[in-house]
Design a protein around this motif. Structure first.
Motif, PDB file in Angstrom:
ATOM      1  N   LYS A 256       0.708  -1.038   0.052  1.00 63.28           N
ATOM      2  CA  LYS A 256      -0.102  -0.299  -0.080  1.00 63.28           C
ATOM      3  C   LYS A 256       0.909   1.248   0.112  1.00 63.28           C
ATOM      4  CE  LYS A 256      -4.064   0.625   1.224  1.00 63.28           C
ATOM      5  NZ  LYS A 256      -5.164   0.971   0.122  1.00 63.28           N
ATOM      6  N   ASN A 257       2.152   1.167   0.150  1.00 67.69           N
ATOM      7  CA  ASN A 257       2.979   2.263   0.344  1.00 67.69           C
ATOM      8  C   ASN A 257       3.855   2.777  -0.768  1.00 67.69           C
ATOM      9  OD1 ASN A 257       1.890   2.704   2.965  1.00 67.69           O
ATOM     10  ND2 ASN A 257       2.859   0.834   3.520  1.00 67.69           N
ATOM     11  N   ILE A 258       3.970   3.800  -0.994  1.00 61.61           N
ATOM     12  CA  ILE A 258       5.089   4.215  -2.162  1.00 61.61           C
ATOM     13  C   ILE A 258       5.695   5.520  -1.357  1.00 61.61           C
ATOM     14  CG2 ILE A 258       5.236   5.683  -3.996  1.00 61.61           C
ATOM     15  CD1 ILE A 258       3.582   3.990  -5.501  1.00 61.61           C
ATOM     16  N   PHE A 259       7.017   5.549  -1.426  1.00 58.89           N
ATOM     17  CA  PHE A 259       7.657   6.838  -0.758  1.00 58.89           C
ATOM     18  C   PHE A 259       8.828   7.427  -2.061  1.00 58.89           C
ATOM     19  CE2 PHE A 259       6.984   3.842   2.503  1.00 58.89           C
ATOM     20  CZ  PHE A 259       6.539   4.903   3.795  1.00 58.89           C
ATOM     21  N   SER A 260       8.633   8.592  -2.264  1.00 52.47           N
ATOM     22  CA  SER A 260       9.115   9.073  -3.280  1.00 52.47           C
ATOM     23  C   SER A 260      10.123  10.350  -2.829  1.00 52.47           C
ATOM     24  CB  SER A 260       8.184   9.743  -4.099  1.00 52.47           C
ATOM     25  OG  SER A 260       8.591  10.673  -5.271  1.00 52.47           O
ATOM     26  N   ALA A 261      11.085  10.599  -3.720  1.00 52.05           N
ATOM     27  CA  ALA A 261      12.112  11.685  -3.390  1.00 52.05           C
ATOM     28  C   ALA A 261      11.792  13.070  -4.000  1.00 52.05           C
ATOM     29  CB  ALA A 261      13.483  11.320  -3.974  1.00 52.05           C
ATOM     30  N   VAL A 262      10.704  12.767  -4.880  1.00 51.58           N
ATOM     31  CA  VAL A 262       9.935  13.944  -5.505  1.00 51.58           C
ATOM     32  C   VAL A 262       8.729  13.827  -5.504  1.00 51.58           C
ATOM     33  CG1 VAL A 262      12.073  14.120  -7.159  1.00 51.58           C
ATOM     34  CG2 VAL A 262       9.882  12.789  -7.865  1.00 51.58           C
ATOM     35  N   GLN A 263       7.745  14.895  -5.800  1.00 49.48           N
ATOM     36  CA  GLN A 263       6.432  14.796  -5.755  1.00 49.48           C
ATOM     37  C   GLN A 263       5.877  14.308  -6.818  1.00 49.48           C
ATOM     38  OE1 GLN A 263       4.981  18.965  -5.030  1.00 49.48           O
ATOM     39  NE2 GLN A 263       3.124  18.290  -4.730  1.00 49.48           N
ATOM     40  N   LEU A 264       4.836  13.342  -6.557  1.00 50.74           N
ATOM     41  CA  LEU A 264       4.157  12.552  -7.679  1.00 50.74           C
ATOM     42  C   LEU A 264       2.588  13.207  -7.839  1.00 50.74           C
ATOM     43  CD1 LEU A 264       5.168   9.065  -6.438  1.00 50.74           C
ATOM     44  CD2 LEU A 264       6.407  10.661  -8.165  1.00 50.74           C
ATOM     45  N   PRO A 265       2.219  12.990  -8.899  1.00 50.16           N
ATOM     46  CA  PRO A 265       0.937  13.433  -9.175  1.00 50.16           C
ATOM     47  C   PRO A 265      -0.156  12.345  -8.507  1.00 50.16           C
ATOM     48  CG  PRO A 265       1.472  12.279 -11.077  1.00 50.16           C
ATOM     49  CD  PRO A 265       2.649  12.317 -10.300  1.00 50.16           C
ATOM     50  N   THR A 266      -1.106  12.821  -8.110  1.00 44.84           N
ATOM     51  CA  THR A 266      -2.138  12.015  -7.311  1.00 44.84           C
ATOM     52  C   THR A 266      -3.415  11.843  -8.348  1.00 44.84           C
ATOM     53  OG1 THR A 266      -3.099  13.890  -6.315  1.00 44.84           O
ATOM     54  CG2 THR A 266      -1.463  12.519  -4.968  1.00 44.84           C
ATOM     55  N   GLY A 267      -4.195  10.968  -7.808  1.00 45.45           N
ATOM     56  CA  GLY A 267      -5.306  10.629  -8.596  1.00 45.45           C
ATOM     57  C   GLY A 267      -5.576   9.002  -9.279  1.00 45.45           C
ATOM     58  N   CYS A 268      -6.496   8.965 -10.191  1.00 42.93           N
ATOM     59  CA  CYS A 268      -6.625   7.425 -10.555  1.00 42.93           C
ATOM     60  C   CYS A 268      -5.658   7.380 -11.979  1.00 42.93           C
ATOM     61  CB  CYS A 268      -7.937   7.111 -10.754  1.00 42.93           C
ATOM     62  SG  CYS A 268      -8.126   5.429 -11.481  1.00 42.93           S
ATOM     63  N   PHE A 269      -5.058   6.415 -12.113  1.00 46.74           N
ATOM     64  CA  PHE A 269      -4.116   6.289 -13.504  1.00 46.74           C
ATOM     65  C   PHE A 269      -4.598   4.814 -13.910  1.00 46.74           C
ATOM     66  CE2 PHE A 269      -1.905   9.227 -10.778  1.00 46.74           C
ATOM     67  CZ  PHE A 269      -1.727  10.242 -11.535  1.00 46.74           C
ATOM     68  N   THR A 270      -4.600   4.584 -15.261  1.00 46.34           N
ATOM     69  CA  THR A 270      -5.022   3.453 -15.776  1.00 46.34           C
ATOM     70  C   THR A 270      -3.872   2.935 -16.412  1.00 46.34           C
ATOM     71  OG1 THR A 270      -7.254   4.238 -16.321  1.00 46.34           O
ATOM     72  CG2 THR A 270      -6.449   2.262 -17.457  1.00 46.34           C
ATOM     73  N   VAL A 271      -3.672   1.614 -16.110  1.00 49.76           N
ATOM     74  CA  VAL A 271      -2.559   0.861 -16.380  1.00 49.76           C
ATOM     75  C   VAL A 271      -2.965  -0.481 -17.267  1.00 49.76           C
ATOM     76  CG1 VAL A 271      -0.346  -0.461 -16.058  1.00 49.76           C
ATOM     77  CG2 VAL A 271      -0.995   1.378 -14.797  1.00 49.76           C
ATOM     78  N   ASN A 272      -2.367  -0.772 -18.579  1.00 51.42           N
ATOM     79  CA  ASN A 272      -2.843  -1.858 -19.179  1.00 51.42           C
ATOM     80  C   ASN A 272      -1.667  -2.795 -19.204  1.00 51.42           C
ATOM     81  OD1 ASN A 272      -5.165  -0.887 -20.066  1.00 51.42           O
ATOM     82  ND2 ASN A 272      -4.216   0.293 -21.518  1.00 51.42           N
ATOM     83  N   TRP A 273      -2.038  -4.120 -18.630  1.00 53.32           N
ATOM     84  CA  TRP A 273      -0.824  -4.988 -18.512  1.00 53.32           C
ATOM     85  C   TRP A 273      -1.234  -6.502 -18.786  1.00 53.32           C
ATOM     86  CZ3 TRP A 273       0.114  -8.912 -14.427  1.00 53.32           C
ATOM     87  CH2 TRP A 273       1.105  -9.472 -14.503  1.00 53.32           C
ATOM     88  N   SER A 274      -0.118  -7.276 -19.335  1.00 57.49           N
ATOM     89  CA  SER A 274      -0.660  -8.617 -19.676  1.00 57.49           C
ATOM     90  C   SER A 274       0.595  -9.471 -19.071  1.00 57.49           C
ATOM     91  CB  SER A 274      -0.601  -8.898 -21.148  1.00 57.49           C
ATOM     92  OG  SER A 274      -0.640  -9.998 -21.700  1.00 57.49           O
ATOM     93  N   ASP A 275       0.072 -10.610 -18.617  1.00 56.14           N
ATOM     94  CA  ASP A 275       1.090 -11.522 -18.037  1.00 56.14           C
ATOM     95  C   ASP A 275       1.476 -12.462 -19.112  1.00 56.14           C
ATOM     96  OD1 ASP A 275       2.690 -12.946 -16.561  1.00 56.14           O
ATOM     97  OD2 ASP A 275       1.038 -14.167 -15.214  1.00 56.14           O
ATOM     98  N   GLY A 276       2.385 -12.193 -20.067  1.00 57.83           N
ATOM     99  CA  GLY A 276       2.734 -13.082 -20.946  1.00 57.83           C
ATOM    100  C   GLY A 276       2.035 -12.824 -22.423  1.00 57.83           C
TER     101      GLY A 276
END
Length: 998
Positions: A256-276
């Motif tokens: 559940k956790n992301i730590f960043s050295a820079v400011q990241l955009p917030t909100g909902c992002f769509t990622v398309n991914w296939s396993d193979g």
């Protein structure tokens, strides 16, 4: 002897300044006393033994520190308390962050850690080309410090009106009263703590991430839990949007956790991914929310003593940053990282891999990376058929023809990937098929749903679907389906997943000698796949490659009382032998029986038994213990240990036969076994819960054929302790207690089922306590089952109350001082021990008749990774360290009480949570070290204080009883409820107050 490094320095009448650590010293009208400024008003004065974290408080309570008040310690001056009506709560005082380079401790850590005030204007963070604007942050005021709302504190009010006020407060661990001085000599050591520097200006952006699969025509939205898939989706997000999500400046824990050295955009992002290649592509929603801006100067404030709470989120973020590089380049197993290259083949389809475990620790010397060497046997990432051949050391043809069950046991539960199609998915082997691959069929569904499922041969399916011709058709296949679904795959297309532990074959190699371990640690800290690298530099974190140097002290060993000797001195290794010596109190053994359990009849067996009995009697006599001939000698077969029923019949037969020959009950049964056997636990359960006679087991290979004197002596010590005798005692009274005191030592531990065990398996809680004083070497024990994997001892108060009443019955007085040693808890569980278990204890034993014993609570930790290295060999017994690598202000220390013959000695970490008894460092360290010489069954000091050691043995005995119960009730559907019945674990009344467990 030079003790200059241990002098509490610089004390004036404010009690501030202790050498280079800036805390209360030997100053003022009283040692370690503290005189508050006049404007603080009336409050109790510290004694050097009780240091309360807090604002003025008229309560003269003892022993602990309260969280709803700020810490008052030495060091840089504090800001004055806020004026009345200022609107700033007085519970949140803190000085601003350092304006000049701040020197913390004397050995690195945060020393000169780019100490600048927090940025006043927009600044560039993280380096590189990525610039982020940060809102102006003024120098923090009181309101910037996390405040405690007294109204929101959830304090459970005790039901007992006799409970002291101090026990009704929310408590945190007691502060260190001082540092110790007692020593035979000082010793220079290296500790595997590597100083960590960080930029006090740095802000780590902390985000919550929620990843779920989008709904489609066939399924609803699905929240993901597979860490591998979550990592892959996060990697895809970074690849799709490298400018917004720079991969080298963010770290992700796979949950559940992301730590960043820079400011990241917030909100909902769509990622398309296939396993193979042939897998369907899915769309995922990645929802990112800002949780906090973690300001690293606050960690420095905590280590300086100016914040009352540890900023765990900052430590969590920094720890994850330092694990990012090895997690990408090494094999992760639990919390350890193992090299893919530094390995040694050990046969059986496995190799020993070198690795390490690391963690960040706030210490008196600053922030440090604790970095320890590890080695583990891992299964090779080879084909299942190759693994099986190497593991069983037989050709596959022979295995599947004659040893199908053996192959199943070797493979069940292992993770595999498949190679007949491109996928990164991992599968769990459920079982081997009963049929050959050439005979396996399964129902194939019509993808369009027009036709009903039809049965197809597995061989034909692979030929048509994947153009793969199966070679080993006469071998079984693997079932790797999830849940109730079947998924058959021929073994030739399955490869073991890398990084799966292989039993304990690598354990012997982990016993590295000190020099070897130290060199391996230093090498891995600087390795390319170690904790340092571009990730740490991007977060402005730097690790010193040199171990921390620390000065330890060697405590003097106590003198012992053995038999009629007035005083016995131990040798250089703090060991002693019993040649020509007797025990302090030997219990005469008048009525006992011997059972010989062998695999086959042997014509010389009776003669061997007679010789062994003679040797045992003779060795007992030399120790001052009179032993008669056994009333009964039974010659039986090992088969009689196969079931609980046969064991109970055997013991009852022996008891009845002995009863016909003797007046009085048997004191003990000696069982000589041909081999280690599962029936051992049946024997213990029947004898200790149903019959009420202690047993002493040994192997015939040790007992017969000229038994060694050391073996016989150890056997005699165990028997004498079980029957209530006393083997050795300390000559001097234990420190910190007077002649009028009656003291009880309590040890507590919880034994948990393994992660593979179902929820119906209970955890086992054990509590032991001394029942004699001042020798304090005889113990009574209580054991209870409780909820699955529950660390809190649910009946701690009632178990302790029972033991206190037992003490009172045997001594005609209740203990007025109690020292509790708690095993098996981490720092994250201290609050539970302090504010739940301790309250439970107090409510159970305090009464309205003014019985209020003074209590000290100490946690003993063995599962830590701090190691100490002298110039040569192992640290000698009695070595204690309470500076530099310990907590910045809590009362803890490392004590190595034993002589390490194998591997690298590991000191036990003792952590004081509560103290009514006013211990200083010297008195508590000496008390624990001296107690380590009183362990009943050996002639050397042990590595862990005996109350905890015994509690661990009792908890393990309870686990054995639970295994007996599960086996007895295996066919029953009511096992879950039966396993928690206390009656099954209750010791026989004749054994409740003796040391049956040694």
């Amino acid at each position: 002897m030079d003790r200059g490094n241990y002098q509490r320095g610089g004390g004036d009448n404010t009690g501030r300044g202790r050498g280079n650590r800036g805390r209360g010293g030997r100053g003022g009208p009283q040692m370690g006393s503290f005189q508050p400024p006049q404007q603080w008003g009336n409050q109790p004065r510290g004694s050097g033994q009780y240091q309360f974290r807090g604002a003025p408080h008229n309560h003269p309570g003892r022993g602990g520190t309260w969280v709803n008040q700020p810490v008052q310690r030495g060091g840089p001056a504090w800001s004055r308390p806020p004026q009345q009506g200022s609107g700033v709560p007085s519970t949140a005082w803190a000085r601003p962050p350092p304006q000049q380079p701040h020197q913390q401790g004397s050995g690195g850590g945060v020393a000169t850690a780019w100490a600048r005030p927090p940025p006043q204007k927009s600044q560039e963070l993280g380096g590189g080309n990525q610039q982020q604007q940060v809102v102006d942050r003024p120098v923090p005021q009181s309101s910037d410090v996390v405040q405690v709302d007294l109204g929101s504190l959830k304090i459970t009010e005790p039901s007992s009106s006799s409970l002291p006020e101090s026990y009704k407060e929310k408590r945190v661990p007691v502060a260190r009263p001082d540092t110790g001085n007692i020593a035979v000599k000082s010793i220079t050591l290296l500790a595997n703590h590597f100083p960590v520097k960080f930029n006090l200006q740095t802000i780590i952006m902390y985000y919550d991430v929620d990843i779920q699969q989008q709904a489609d025509e066939n399924r609803p939205a699905k929240k993901l839990t597979n860490k591998f898939v979550l990592h892959m989706i996060r990697e895809k997000l970074c690849a799709d949007k490298p400018a917004e999500f720079p991969r080298d400046k963010t770290v992700y824990d796979g949950k559940k956790n992301i730590f960043s050295a820079v400011q990241l955009p917030t909100g909902c992002f769509t990622v398309n991914w296939s396993d193979g290649d042939d897998a369907m592509e899915h769309s995922y929603d990645v929802i990112i929310k800002l949780v906090a801006e973690l300001q690293l100067w606050r960690l420095n404030e905590y280590m300086s003593g100016n914040l009352t709470h540890i900023p765990r989120d900052i430590l969590q973020g920094m720890d994850l940053v330092m694990k990012e590089n090895p997690s990408r380049k090494r094999i992760s197993v639990g919390r350890c990282f193992y090299s893919m290259n530094d390995k040694k083949d050990i046969g059986y389809g496995a190799a020993a891999h070198e690795g390490f475990q690391q963690s960040l620790k706030p210490t008196a010397g600053g922030l440090a990376l604790c970095f320890d060497y590890s080695i583990l046997a891992l299964r090779k990432p080879i084909s299942v058929l190759d693994y099986l051949r190497q593991c069983l050391q037989k050709p596959n043809e022979v295995t599947f023809m004659n040893n199908h069950q053996t192959a199943q046991l070797a493979l069940k539960g292992l993770k595999v990937t498949v190679i007949h199609r491109r996928t990164s998915q991992k599968f769990l082997i459920k079982q081997l098929t009963d049929r050959k691959t050439s005979e396996i069929t399964f129902p194939l569904e019509d993808p369009e749903g027009k036709n009903p499922p039809r049965d197809v041969l597995l061989v034909e399916y692979f030929r048509d679907k994947y153009q793969q011709e199966i070679q080993f058709k006469d071998f079984p296949s693997l079932d790797i389906g999830k849940g109730n679904k079947k998924n058959y795959v021929p073994m030739e297309f399955c490869v073991l997943v890398e990084g799966q532990p292989y039993r304990k074959e690598g354990l012997y190699m982990s016993l590295a000698r000190p020099q070897q371990r130290r060199d391996a640690i230093c090498k891995m800290v600087e390795a390319e796949d170690g904790p340092c690298g571009r990730f740490t530099s991007n977060f402005e974190i730097e690790v010193d490659s040199k171990m921390t140097s620390v000065l330890g002290r060697i405590l003097p060993p106590p003198d012992l009382k053995l038999g009629s000797e007035s005083r016995h001195h131990v040798n250089d290794k703090c060991q002693w032998n019993l040649v020509g010596k007797s025990v302090v109190e030997g219990k005469e053994i008048q009525r006992w029986a011997l059972i010989n359990l062998s695999h086959k009849n042997h014509r010389d067996l009776k003669r061997q038994v007679d010789v062994f009995v003679g040797q045992l009697k003779d060795r007992n006599l030399k120790l001052g213990i009179k032993m008669e001939e056994p009333a009964v000698k039974h010659f039986r077969h090992m088969d009689e240990l196969w079931t609980v029923g046969t064991v109970e019949k055997l013991l009852n037969d022996v008891v009845n036969e002995a009863g016909q020959k003797n007046k009085g009950e048997l004191q003990m049964i000696v069982c000589v076994m041909a081999s280690k056997d599962n029936g051992y636990k049946y024997l213990k359960w029947v004898s200790e819960t149903k019959i009420g006679i202690v047993t002493q087991c040994c192997l015939s290979s040790n007992a017969y054929n000229n038994a060694k004197d050391q073996f016989l002596a150890n056997l005699c010590l165990k028997i004498n302790a079980k029957l209530g005798g006393s083997n050795m005692e300390l000559m001097e009274r234990l420190p910190n207690f007077g002649s009028e005191d009656n003291v009880m030592f309590i040890g507590a531990d919880v034994n948990h089922p393994t992660g593979r065990d179902p929820d119906k398996y209970p955890s086992i809680a054990a509590v032991v306590a001394t029942i004699n004083w001042p020798a304090a070497n005889k113990y009574a024990a209580r054991v209870r089952p409780q909820k699955h994997r529950t660390e809190k001892i649910l009946e701690f108060g009632s178990m302790c109350a029972d033991l206190v009443n037992t003490y009172a019955r045997l001594n005609s007085v209740k203990p007025n001082k109690i020292v509790v040693f708690r095993d098996g808890v981490s720092e994250g569980q201290f609050d539970m021990v302090l504010n739940e278990e301790l309250n439970d204890l107090v409510e159970a034993i305090y009464d309205s008749n003014k019985y209020k014993p003074e209590i000290t609570l100490v946690v003993a930790q063995k599962r830590h990774h701090t190691r100490l290295f002298p110039k040569e060999g192992n640290v000698p017994p009695g070595t204690v360290v309470d500076t530099q690598i310990v907590h910045p202000f809590d009362f803890d220390f490392y004590l190595c009480s034993h002589f390490g013959q194998l591997g690298t000695s590991k000191a036990t970490h003792y952590y004081v949570l509560w103290d009514d008894n006013g211990f200083n460092s010297d008195s508590l360290q000496k008390l624990i070290y001296n107690l380590c010489f009183t362990f009943a069954r050996c002639t050397k000091p042990v590595s862990l204080v005996p109350p905890v050691y015994y509690a661990d043995l009792v908890a393990y005995r309870g686990r054995m009883f639970q295994e007996v119960l599960m086996e007895m009730n295996a066919p029953s559907s009511t096992t879950s409820s039966v396993s928690f019945e206390q009656s099954f674990y209750k010791m026989h009344k004749d054994l409740q107050n003796i040391m049956f467990f040694v």
